[in-house]
Design a protein around this motif. Structure first.
Motif, PDB file in Angstrom:
ATOM      1  N   THR A   1       0.841  -1.215   0.000  1.00  0.00           N
ATOM      2  CA  THR A   1       0.000   0.000   0.000  1.00  0.00           C
ATOM      3  C   THR A   1       0.868   1.254   0.000  1.00  0.00           C
ATOM      4  OG1 THR A   1      -0.199  -0.170   2.426  1.00  0.00           O
ATOM      5  CG2 THR A   1      -1.987  -1.091   1.105  1.00  0.00           C
ATOM      6  N   GLY A   2       2.107   1.127  -0.495  1.00  0.00           N
ATOM      7  CA  GLY A   2       3.000   2.272  -0.581  1.00  0.00           C
ATOM      8  C   GLY A   2       2.751   3.120  -1.813  1.00  0.00           C
ATOM      9  N   LEU A   3       3.656   4.049  -2.062  1.00  0.00           N
ATOM     10  CA  LEU A   3       3.488   5.004  -3.156  1.00  0.00           C
ATOM     11  C   LEU A   3       3.348   4.331  -4.517  1.00  0.00           C
ATOM     12  CD1 LEU A   3       5.932   7.879  -2.152  1.00  0.00           C
ATOM     13  CD2 LEU A   3       3.457   8.051  -2.453  1.00  0.00           C
ATOM     14  N   ALA A   4       3.998   3.182  -4.708  1.00  0.00           N
ATOM     15  CA  ALA A   4       3.920   2.515  -6.008  1.00  0.00           C
ATOM     16  C   ALA A   4       2.489   2.169  -6.371  1.00  0.00           C
ATOM     17  CB  ALA A   4       4.781   1.248  -5.999  1.00  0.00           C
ATOM     18  N   MET A   5       1.641   1.948  -5.350  1.00  0.00           N
ATOM     19  CA  MET A   5       0.264   1.561  -5.616  1.00  0.00           C
ATOM     20  C   MET A   5      -0.617   2.760  -5.970  1.00  0.00           C
ATOM     21  SD  MET A   5      -1.001  -1.438  -5.897  1.00  0.00           S
ATOM     22  CE  MET A   5       0.154  -2.384  -4.918  1.00  0.00           C
TER      23      MET A   5
ATOM     24  N   ALA B   1      -0.997   7.189   1.224  1.00  0.00           N
ATOM     25  CA  ALA B   1       0.405   6.757   1.108  1.00  0.00           C
ATOM     26  C   ALA B   1       1.345   7.945   0.938  1.00  0.00           C
ATOM     27  CB  ALA B   1       0.554   5.800  -0.071  1.00  0.00           C
ATOM     28  N   SER B   2       2.408   7.923   1.718  1.00  0.00           N
ATOM     29  CA  SER B   2       3.447   8.947   1.593  1.00  0.00           C
ATOM     30  C   SER B   2       4.841   8.331   1.630  1.00  0.00           C
ATOM     31  CB  SER B   2       3.314   9.979   2.719  1.00  0.00           C
ATOM     32  OG  SER B   2       3.432   9.370   3.987  1.00  0.00           O
ATOM     33  N   ALA B   3       4.922   7.049   1.940  1.00  0.00           N
ATOM     34  CA  ALA B   3       6.213   6.359   2.025  1.00  0.00           C
ATOM     35  C   ALA B   3       6.381   5.420   0.839  1.00  0.00           C
ATOM     36  CB  ALA B   3       6.302   5.578   3.339  1.00  0.00           C
ATOM     37  N   PRO B   4       7.616   5.165   0.438  1.00  0.00           N
ATOM     38  CA  PRO B   4       7.848   4.244  -0.685  1.00  0.00           C
ATOM     39  C   PRO B   4       7.343   2.843  -0.371  1.00  0.00           C
ATOM     40  CG  PRO B   4       9.826   5.511  -0.179  1.00  0.00           C
ATOM     41  CD  PRO B   4       8.868   5.770   0.936  1.00  0.00           C
ATOM     42  N   SER B   5       7.024   2.117  -1.411  1.00  0.00           N
ATOM     43  CA  SER B   5       6.637   0.722  -1.245  1.00  0.00           C
ATOM     44  C   SER B   5       7.826  -0.090  -0.738  1.00  0.00           C
ATOM     45  CB  SER B   5       6.141   0.147  -2.571  1.00  0.00           C
ATOM     46  OG  SER B   5       4.953   0.794  -2.982  1.00  0.00           O
ATOM     47  N   ASP B   6       7.540  -1.160   0.020  1.00  0.00           N
ATOM     48  CA  ASP B   6       8.594  -2.029   0.550  1.00  0.00           C
ATOM     49  C   ASP B   6       8.063  -3.448   0.597  1.00  0.00           C
ATOM     50  OD1 ASP B   6      10.655  -3.303   1.840  1.00  0.00           O
ATOM     51  OD2 ASP B   6      10.968  -1.718   3.316  1.00  0.00           O
ATOM     52  N   ARG B   7       8.162  -4.122  -0.528  1.00  0.00           N
ATOM     53  CA  ARG B   7       7.670  -5.490  -0.646  1.00  0.00           C
ATOM     54  C   ARG B   7       8.371  -6.422   0.338  1.00  0.00           C
ATOM     55  NH1 ARG B   7       9.764  -7.282  -5.935  1.00  0.00           N
ATOM     56  NH2 ARG B   7       7.955  -6.291  -6.901  1.00  0.00           N
ATOM     57  N   ASP B   8       9.698  -6.266   0.482  1.00  0.00           N
ATOM     58  CA  ASP B   8      10.450  -7.156   1.360  1.00  0.00           C
ATOM     59  C   ASP B   8      10.023  -7.010   2.817  1.00  0.00           C
ATOM     60  OD1 ASP B   8      11.787  -8.060  -0.850  1.00  0.00           O
ATOM     61  OD2 ASP B   8      13.610  -6.898  -0.485  1.00  0.00           O
TER      62      ASP B   8
ATOM     63  N   ALA C   1       7.009   8.166  -6.957  1.00  0.00           N
ATOM     64  CA  ALA C   1       7.942   8.218  -5.827  1.00  0.00           C
ATOM     65  C   ALA C   1       8.739   9.522  -5.816  1.00  0.00           C
ATOM     66  CB  ALA C   1       8.886   7.016  -5.863  1.00  0.00           C
ATOM     67  N   THR C   2       9.245   9.923  -6.988  1.00  0.00           N
ATOM     68  CA  THR C   2      10.106  11.115  -7.056  1.00  0.00           C
ATOM     69  C   THR C   2       9.357  12.357  -7.506  1.00  0.00           C
ATOM     70  OG1 THR C   2      10.726  10.694  -9.363  1.00  0.00           O
ATOM     71  CG2 THR C   2      12.046   9.616  -7.650  1.00  0.00           C
ATOM     72  N   ARG C   3       8.139  12.161  -8.057  1.00  0.00           N
ATOM     73  CA  ARG C   3       7.335  13.242  -8.636  1.00  0.00           C
ATOM     74  C   ARG C   3       7.974  13.825  -9.888  1.00  0.00           C
ATOM     75  NH1 ARG C   3       3.014  11.819  -7.814  1.00  0.00           N
ATOM     76  NH2 ARG C   3       2.205  13.833  -8.476  1.00  0.00           N
ATOM     77  N   TRP C   4       8.970  13.140 -10.443  1.00  0.00           N
ATOM     78  CA  TRP C   4       9.609  13.603 -11.663  1.00  0.00           C
ATOM     79  C   TRP C   4       8.668  13.358 -12.847  1.00  0.00           C
ATOM     80  CZ3 TRP C   4      11.388  11.018 -16.153  1.00  0.00           C
ATOM     81  CH2 TRP C   4      12.205  11.801 -16.989  1.00  0.00           C
ATOM     82  N   ALA C   5       8.426  14.399 -13.621  1.00  0.00           N
ATOM     83  CA  ALA C   5       7.528  14.293 -14.766  1.00  0.00           C
ATOM     84  C   ALA C   5       8.309  13.900 -16.018  1.00  0.00           C
ATOM     85  CB  ALA C   5       6.810  15.615 -14.994  1.00  0.00           C
TER      86      ALA C   5
END
Length: 300
Positions: free
Chosen positions: A84-88, A156-163, A233-237
């Protein structure tokens, strides 16, 4: 708030009428092997297996330890491990929210679990922390589970962390469960492989990959002011002038295909059934094929 389970039921009903409700039920019912009197198959002994499961006659015949597996007759618990991190928060391959594809997956498999009298629970989180929701046994509990996923991704505000999800399960959940990992298509790591090797001894593990939208399109989006594609994650466009560059799109496709092939090879080597989901319209059918594939797995 509108029900999240109602549209899931609609998609499941439509797909069931196209195929067969019995096919859905049958694939699910064959999902997990456990302890019973009904023999299923043999596989090589692995660290963590019970000594009582060793088939000594087959071991003597083959010259190496093998364990006997039986069809499960007891009630199961399905554990959904959901990123449920930012990747989602990104878009899926069909340009719809990836979060909605995750909710659909949990909803469909959760409904099948309930139909068969099984329990379910949820482990979700990101790099900021992992949380576990109590075991559920009703549609109301499944609705709350879907809302938990929905709210967590929205906030979500933190990166995803599958591990982190896999490590939490390995450390805290000893009772055998059906563990269904729902994650994005980020490359798997050496740590992921280590954790999966540990988990698959104790649990029956399945893997669902939610495919990302294309970062660079082969053709330039039509219409002025098309929404920029942005890394969550980085907000880079992604610069607009890159859209419609066929060479760059082909290069990204090749890199993505290599990552996919690596993940597929790893999961196949670990005998973990995997399905990639790219769009909501095809999700139920793909989940059915995943269950069918799992029910026919044979380990040598």
């Amino acid at each position: 708030m509108a029900s999240l389970l109602t549209p899931v039921k609609g998609k499941l009903f439509i797909d069931s009428t196209r195929k067969s409700t019995h096919a859905l039920d049958g694939a699910y019912a064959s999902l997990l092997r456990g302890h019973s009197l009904d023999f299923d198959d043999l596989r090589a002994y692995e660290y963590g297996d019970q000594i009582r499961d060793i088939d000594w006659k087959a071991t003597a015949r083959l010259g190496s330890p093998v364990v006997r597996r039986s069809l499960a007759t007891r009630m199961h618990t399905v554990l959904f491990a959901v990123d449920t991190g930012l990747a989602m928060t990104a878009l899926a391959h069909d340009e719809k929210p990836k979060k909605d594809l995750a909710i659909l997956s949990v909803g469909v498999l959760g409904l099948l679990a309930l139909r068969h009298g099984d329990d379910f629970c949820l482990v979700s989180g990101d790099s900021a922390g992992v949380r576990r929701r109590e075991i559920g046994r009703s549609e109301a509990a499944l609705e709350h589970t879907l809302r938990t996923i929905d709210r967590a991704v929205d906030a979500a505000s933190a990166p995803s962390d599958r591990d982190a999800l896999l490590s939490y399960i390995a450390r805290t959940i000893a009772r055998r469960m059906i563990v269904i990992v729902i994650t994005d298509d980020a490359p798997v790591t050496d740590e992921t492989e280590r954790l999966l090797r540990r988990l698959r001894v104790q649990h029956d593990v399945l893997w669902i990959t939610l495919r990302d939208a294309e970062p660079v399109l082969e053709s330039r989006p039509s219409g002025a002011g098309a929404k920029a594609r942005r890394d969550v994650a980085t907000r880079w466009a992604v610069p607009e002038f890159l859209q419609g560059d066929p060479e760059l799109a082909a290069e990204l496709h090749a890199a993505d295909a290599a990552d996919v092939a690596h993940t597929e090879a790893l999961l196949r080597r670990l005998e973990i059934t995997h399905v990639p989901l790219a769009e909501q319209d095809e999700a139920v059918g793909a989940l059915l094929r995943m269950l069918d594939a799992r029910s026919h797995v044979r380990h040598g």
